[in-house]
Motif scaffolding. Structure first.
Motif, short mmCIF file in Angstrom:
data_model
loop_
_atom_site.label_atom_id
_atom_site.label_comp_id
_atom_site.label_asym_id
_atom_site.label_seq_id
_atom_site.Cartn_x
_atom_site.Cartn_y
_atom_site.Cartn_z
N ASP A 116 31.08 30.88 39.50
CA ASP A 116 31.58 29.52 39.63
C ASP A 116 32.65 29.30 38.57
N GLY A 117 33.82 28.85 38.99
CA GLY A 117 34.94 28.64 38.07
C GLY A 117 34.59 27.71 36.92
N GLU A 118 33.77 26.68 37.19
CA GLU A 118 33.37 25.74 36.14
C GLU A 118 32.54 26.44 35.07
N ASP A 119 31.73 27.41 35.47
CA ASP A 119 30.91 28.14 34.51
C ASP A 119 31.77 28.99 33.57
N LEU A 120 32.96 29.35 34.01
CA LEU A 120 33.84 30.21 33.21
C LEU A 120 34.75 29.42 32.27
N TYR A 121 34.66 28.12 32.30
CA TYR A 121 35.54 27.27 31.51
C TYR A 121 35.57 27.68 30.03
N ASP A 122 34.43 27.98 29.47
CA ASP A 122 34.34 28.33 28.04
C ASP A 122 34.78 29.75 27.74
N TYR A 123 35.11 30.53 28.77
CA TYR A 123 35.41 31.95 28.56
C TYR A 123 36.86 32.31 28.87
N GLY A 124 37.74 31.33 28.91
CA GLY A 124 39.15 31.57 29.20
C GLY A 124 39.80 32.54 28.23
N CYS A 125 39.30 32.60 27.00
CA CYS A 125 39.86 33.51 25.99
C CYS A 125 39.63 34.98 26.35
N TYR A 126 38.71 35.25 27.29
CA TYR A 126 38.41 36.62 27.71
C TYR A 126 39.16 37.04 28.97
N ASP A 127 40.07 36.19 29.46
CA ASP A 127 40.80 36.52 30.69
C ASP A 127 41.52 37.86 30.53
N SER A 128 41.36 38.72 31.51
CA SER A 128 41.96 40.06 31.56
C SER A 128 41.37 41.02 30.52
N LYS A 129 40.25 40.65 29.92
CA LYS A 129 39.56 41.53 28.98
C LYS A 129 38.27 42.02 29.62
N ILE A 159 26.35 43.60 34.06
CA ILE A 159 27.61 43.78 34.78
C ILE A 159 28.70 43.93 33.72
N THR A 160 29.42 45.01 33.75
CA THR A 160 30.54 45.22 32.83
C THR A 160 31.80 45.40 33.66
N GLY A 161 32.83 44.67 33.29
CA GLY A 161 34.09 44.77 34.03
C GLY A 161 35.14 43.85 33.45
N LYS A 162 36.25 43.78 34.14
CA LYS A 162 37.39 43.00 33.69
C LYS A 162 37.29 41.58 34.24
N LEU A 163 37.37 40.60 33.34
CA LEU A 163 37.26 39.20 33.73
C LEU A 163 38.59 38.69 34.27
N ASN A 164 38.55 38.11 35.45
CA ASN A 164 39.72 37.52 36.09
C ASN A 164 39.41 36.03 36.27
N ILE A 165 39.84 35.23 35.30
CA ILE A 165 39.55 33.80 35.29
C ILE A 165 40.13 33.11 36.52
N HIS A 166 41.36 33.46 36.90
CA HIS A 166 42.04 32.77 38.00
C HIS A 166 41.32 32.95 39.33
N ASN A 167 40.66 34.08 39.53
CA ASN A 167 39.92 34.32 40.77
C ASN A 167 38.41 34.16 40.57
N SER A 168 38.00 33.72 39.39
CA SER A 168 36.59 33.48 39.06
C SER A 168 35.71 34.68 39.37
N LYS A 169 36.12 35.84 38.87
CA LYS A 169 35.32 37.04 39.14
C LYS A 169 35.38 38.03 37.98
N ILE A 170 34.38 38.90 37.99
CA ILE A 170 34.38 40.07 37.12
C ILE A 170 34.64 41.25 38.03
N GLU A 171 35.71 41.97 37.77
CA GLU A 171 36.07 43.15 38.56
C GLU A 171 35.28 44.32 38.01
N SER A 172 34.22 44.69 38.72
CA SER A 172 33.31 45.74 38.27
C SER A 172 33.19 46.79 39.37
#
Length: 128
Positions: free
Chosen positions: A100-113, A80-93
């Motif tokens: 799961d928002g908890e799973d994304l905790y370590d990836y906050g640096c990629y928000d909007s990337k 899956i390739t797309g834009k990470l939206n941490i606030h909505n816990s999704k990858i826009e693809s």
């Protein structure tokens, strides 16, 4: 997440496999519970589709600004390739992938990337 899908085909060797189309994106899905109703090729149905990741979540930043879902070697697995939206816990693809928002905790640096994630399979349950 619930989607309106068009059933494209079944696999005669694997009873649990169905290929569906969501907004032009073809996805091979696994029906872990089978189907209680008769599902017909060419018809549209509402279905819950959930990604399954067998091991740890592994999100990597990518250079390309691409939104796509790529099957890996004709298996149930996808990239899956797309834009990470941490606030909505999704990858826009090609279709939005909710995590799961908890799973994304370590990836906050990629928000909007743009990122890439491997999904081991998509489980589907038809809402009939």
């Amino acid at each position: 997440m619930k989607y309106l899908v068009t059933v494209e085909s079944f696999n005669s060797l694997i009873d649990e496999e169905v290929i569906v189309n969501i907004n032009g994106q073809q996805i091979r899905c696994f029906m872990p519970y089978g189907s209680e109703s008769e599902i017909e090729i060419g018809n549209q149905y509402y279905a819950d589709i959930e990604e399954e990741i067998f091991y740890d979540l592994d999100v990597k930043e990518v250079e390309e600004s691409v939104k796509e879902i790529q099957c890996i070697n004709q298996t149930f697995a996808y990239y899956i390739t797309g834009k990470l939206n941490i606030h909505n816990s999704k990858i826009e693809s090609a279709i939005d992938i909710y995590l799961d928002g908890e799973d994304l905790y370590d990836y906050g640096c990629y928000d909007s990337k743009y990122v890439k994630l491997k999904v081991d399979r998509f489980n589907i349950e038809f809402a009939i």
